[in-house]
Design an enzyme around this catalytic site. Sequence first.
Site, PDB file in Angstrom:
ATOM      1  N   TYR A  60       0.795  -1.236   0.000  1.00 46.64           N
ATOM      2  CA  TYR A  60       0.000   0.000   0.000  1.00 46.64           C
ATOM      3  C   TYR A  60       0.826   1.283   0.000  1.00 46.64           C
ATOM      4  O   TYR A  60       0.258   2.374   0.034  1.00 46.64           O
ATOM      5  CB  TYR A  60      -0.959  -0.011   1.199  1.00 46.64           C
ATOM      6  CG  TYR A  60      -1.935  -1.168   1.156  1.00 46.64           C
ATOM      7  CD1 TYR A  60      -2.802  -1.323   0.070  1.00 46.64           C
ATOM      8  CD2 TYR A  60      -1.996  -2.109   2.185  1.00 46.64           C
ATOM      9  CE1 TYR A  60      -3.688  -2.379   0.010  1.00 46.64           C
ATOM     10  CE2 TYR A  60      -2.891  -3.163   2.133  1.00 46.64           C
ATOM     11  CZ  TYR A  60      -3.728  -3.299   1.050  1.00 46.64           C
ATOM     12  OH  TYR A  60      -4.612  -4.342   0.980  1.00 46.64           O
ATOM     13  N   ASN A  78     -12.343   5.116  -1.926  1.00 49.79           N
ATOM     14  CA  ASN A  78     -11.651   3.839  -1.821  1.00 49.79           C
ATOM     15  C   ASN A  78     -12.442   3.037  -0.782  1.00 49.79           C
ATOM     16  O   ASN A  78     -12.264   3.237   0.420  1.00 49.79           O
ATOM     17  CB  ASN A  78     -10.204   4.002  -1.382  1.00 49.79           C
ATOM     18  CG  ASN A  78      -9.465   2.672  -1.343  1.00 49.79           C
ATOM     19  OD1 ASN A  78     -10.093   1.611  -1.363  1.00 49.79           O
ATOM     20  ND2 ASN A  78      -8.152   2.714  -1.273  1.00 49.79           N
ATOM     21  N   ASP A  89     -25.473   0.538  -3.820  1.00 52.26           N
ATOM     22  CA  ASP A  89     -26.829   1.082  -3.948  1.00 52.26           C
ATOM     23  C   ASP A  89     -26.861   2.562  -3.572  1.00 52.26           C
ATOM     24  O   ASP A  89     -27.588   3.347  -4.193  1.00 52.26           O
ATOM     25  CB  ASP A  89     -27.804   0.304  -3.053  1.00 52.26           C
ATOM     26  CG  ASP A  89     -28.139  -1.070  -3.610  1.00 52.26           C
ATOM     27  OD1 ASP A  89     -27.829  -1.335  -4.795  1.00 52.26           O
ATOM     28  OD2 ASP A  89     -28.722  -1.891  -2.863  1.00 52.26           O
ATOM     29  N   HIS A 137      -8.230   2.406  -5.899  1.00 54.50           N
ATOM     30  CA  HIS A 137      -7.521   1.432  -5.068  1.00 54.50           C
ATOM     31  C   HIS A 137      -6.028   1.695  -5.185  1.00 54.50           C
ATOM     32  O   HIS A 137      -5.517   1.903  -6.294  1.00 54.50           O
ATOM     33  CB  HIS A 137      -7.813   0.000  -5.520  1.00 54.50           C
ATOM     34  CG  HIS A 137      -9.249  -0.349  -5.391  1.00 54.50           C
ATOM     35  ND1 HIS A 137      -9.823  -0.675  -4.185  1.00 54.50           N
ATOM     36  CD2 HIS A 137     -10.247  -0.372  -6.304  1.00 54.50           C
ATOM     37  CE1 HIS A 137     -11.103  -0.901  -4.360  1.00 54.50           C
ATOM     38  NE2 HIS A 137     -11.394  -0.720  -5.640  1.00 54.50           N
ATOM     39  N   LEU A 138      -5.350   1.655  -4.066  1.00 50.27           N
ATOM     40  CA  LEU A 138      -3.898   1.860  -4.074  1.00 50.27           C
ATOM     41  C   LEU A 138      -3.204   0.725  -4.828  1.00 50.27           C
ATOM     42  O   LEU A 138      -2.309   0.959  -5.644  1.00 50.27           O
ATOM     43  CB  LEU A 138      -3.390   1.900  -2.633  1.00 50.27           C
ATOM     44  CG  LEU A 138      -3.858   3.115  -1.817  1.00 50.27           C
ATOM     45  CD1 LEU A 138      -3.846   2.782  -0.334  1.00 50.27           C
ATOM     46  CD2 LEU A 138      -3.001   4.317  -2.109  1.00 50.27           C
ATOM     47  N   SER A 139      -3.611  -0.495  -4.518  1.00 46.26           N
ATOM     48  CA  SER A 139      -2.970  -1.671  -5.130  1.00 46.26           C
ATOM     49  C   SER A 139      -3.730  -2.067  -6.399  1.00 46.26           C
ATOM     50  O   SER A 139      -4.874  -1.637  -6.614  1.00 46.26           O
ATOM     51  CB  SER A 139      -2.983  -2.833  -4.133  1.00 46.26           C
ATOM     52  OG  SER A 139      -4.318  -3.203  -3.821  1.00 46.26           O
ATOM     53  N   ARG A 159     -10.439 -10.294  -4.688  1.00 52.59           N
ATOM     54  CA  ARG A 159     -10.334  -8.834  -4.833  1.00 52.59           C
ATOM     55  C   ARG A 159     -10.616  -8.378  -6.263  1.00 52.59           C
ATOM     56  O   ARG A 159     -10.669  -7.193  -6.555  1.00 52.59           O
ATOM     57  CB  ARG A 159      -8.937  -8.344  -4.435  1.00 52.59           C
ATOM     58  CG  ARG A 159      -8.601  -8.579  -2.984  1.00 52.59           C
ATOM     59  CD  ARG A 159      -7.272  -7.926  -2.626  1.00 52.59           C
ATOM     60  NE  ARG A 159      -6.706  -8.541  -1.445  1.00 52.59           N
ATOM     61  CZ  ARG A 159      -6.990  -8.184  -0.193  1.00 52.59           C
ATOM     62  NH1 ARG A 159      -7.814  -7.197   0.040  1.00 52.59           N
ATOM     63  NH2 ARG A 159      -6.437  -8.812   0.834  1.00 52.59           N
TER      64      ARG A 159
HETATM   65  O1  CA2 Z   1      -5.688  -1.344  -2.780  1.00 48.97           O
HETATM   66  C1  CA2 Z   1      -6.578  -0.785  -2.119  1.00 48.97           C
HETATM   67  O2  CA2 Z   1      -6.640   0.444  -1.997  1.00 48.97           O
HETATM   68  C2  CA2 Z   1      -7.618  -1.632  -1.386  1.00 48.97           C
HETATM   69  O3  CA2 Z   1      -8.868  -0.959  -1.481  1.00 48.97           O
HETATM   70  C3  CA2 Z   1      -7.163  -1.713   0.047  1.00 48.97           C
HETATM   71  C4  CA2 Z   1      -8.018  -2.637   0.910  1.00 48.97           C
HETATM   72  C5  CA2 Z   1      -8.215  -3.993   0.237  1.00 48.97           C
HETATM   73  O4  CA2 Z   1      -9.138  -4.771   0.993  1.00 48.97           O
HETATM   74  C6  CA2 Z   1      -8.716  -3.859  -1.190  1.00 48.97           C
HETATM   75  O5  CA2 Z   1      -8.808  -5.146  -1.747  1.00 48.97           O
HETATM   76  C7  CA2 Z   1      -7.778  -3.004  -2.010  1.00 48.97           C
HETATM   77  C8  CA2 Z   1      -7.377  -2.876   2.280  1.00 48.97           C
HETATM   78  C9  CA2 Z   1      -7.013  -1.658   3.035  1.00 48.97           C
HETATM   79  C10 CA2 Z   1      -6.204  -2.092   4.221  1.00 48.97           C
HETATM   80  O6  CA2 Z   1      -5.216  -1.132   4.451  1.00 48.97           O
HETATM   81  C11 CA2 Z   1      -4.149  -1.483   5.228  1.00 48.97           C
HETATM   82  C12 CA2 Z   1      -3.183  -0.531   5.377  1.00 48.97           C
HETATM   83  C13 CA2 Z   1      -2.063  -0.817   6.125  1.00 48.97           C
HETATM   84  C14 CA2 Z   1      -1.926  -2.042   6.737  1.00 48.97           C
HETATM   85  C15 CA2 Z   1      -2.913  -2.986   6.581  1.00 48.97           C
HETATM   86  C16 CA2 Z   1      -4.026  -2.711   5.829  1.00 48.97           C
END
Ligand code: CA2
Length: 146
Positions: free
Chosen positions: A24, A75, A88, A101-103, A112
């Site tokens: 992330y 996000n 909705d 999404h960051l990733s 995902r």
């Molecule tokens: O890539 C993304 O921005 C996501 O939305 C991030 C979510 C994940 O469930 C999506 O599939 C993709 C998770 C956010 C969790 O963020 C963390 C940050 C630091 C440490 C652990 C989790």
Amino acid sequence: MPKHVLVLNGPNLNMLGIREPKTYGSQTLGDIEAMCKAEGKRLKLSVECRQTNREGELVEWIQGAYGKVDGIVINPAGYSHTSVAIRDAISAVAIPTIEVHLSNIHAREEFRHFSYVSAVAVGVICGLGAAGYRLALEALAERLGD
Ligand code: CA2
């Protein structure tokens, strides 16, 4: 009057910069929100940032945006893959929404790959890290005009 844009972040994104920097990035949520504010200034948008770990709160914020907000960057984090309710709400308010999404969710686990939100978003940005938020604001500014 400047256009008003809400930047919404879902569950666990308050942990950014603390754990999992490989997935992330190393920026904190505070860093990303400061970048969004600065980008808003540059684009002459009024930008308001919020984060919650609760699905219902996201639904309430989206509903509350009706008639008040011109665009949404969201996000939805883990709720992307589970929440019909958030989808909705976005559909109900019909406010142009960009999902970020960051990733790169398509390069990760199969669960995902699907997002309930994507079909009601005007666009989706993923895999570009924090820059995705900046690019989403730029796209909204262009779409919303003056
Ligand atoms: O890539 C993304 O921005 C996501 O939305 C991030 C979510 C994940 O469930 C999506 O599939 C993709 C998770 C956010 C969790 O963020 C963390 C940050 C630091 C440490 C652990 C989790």
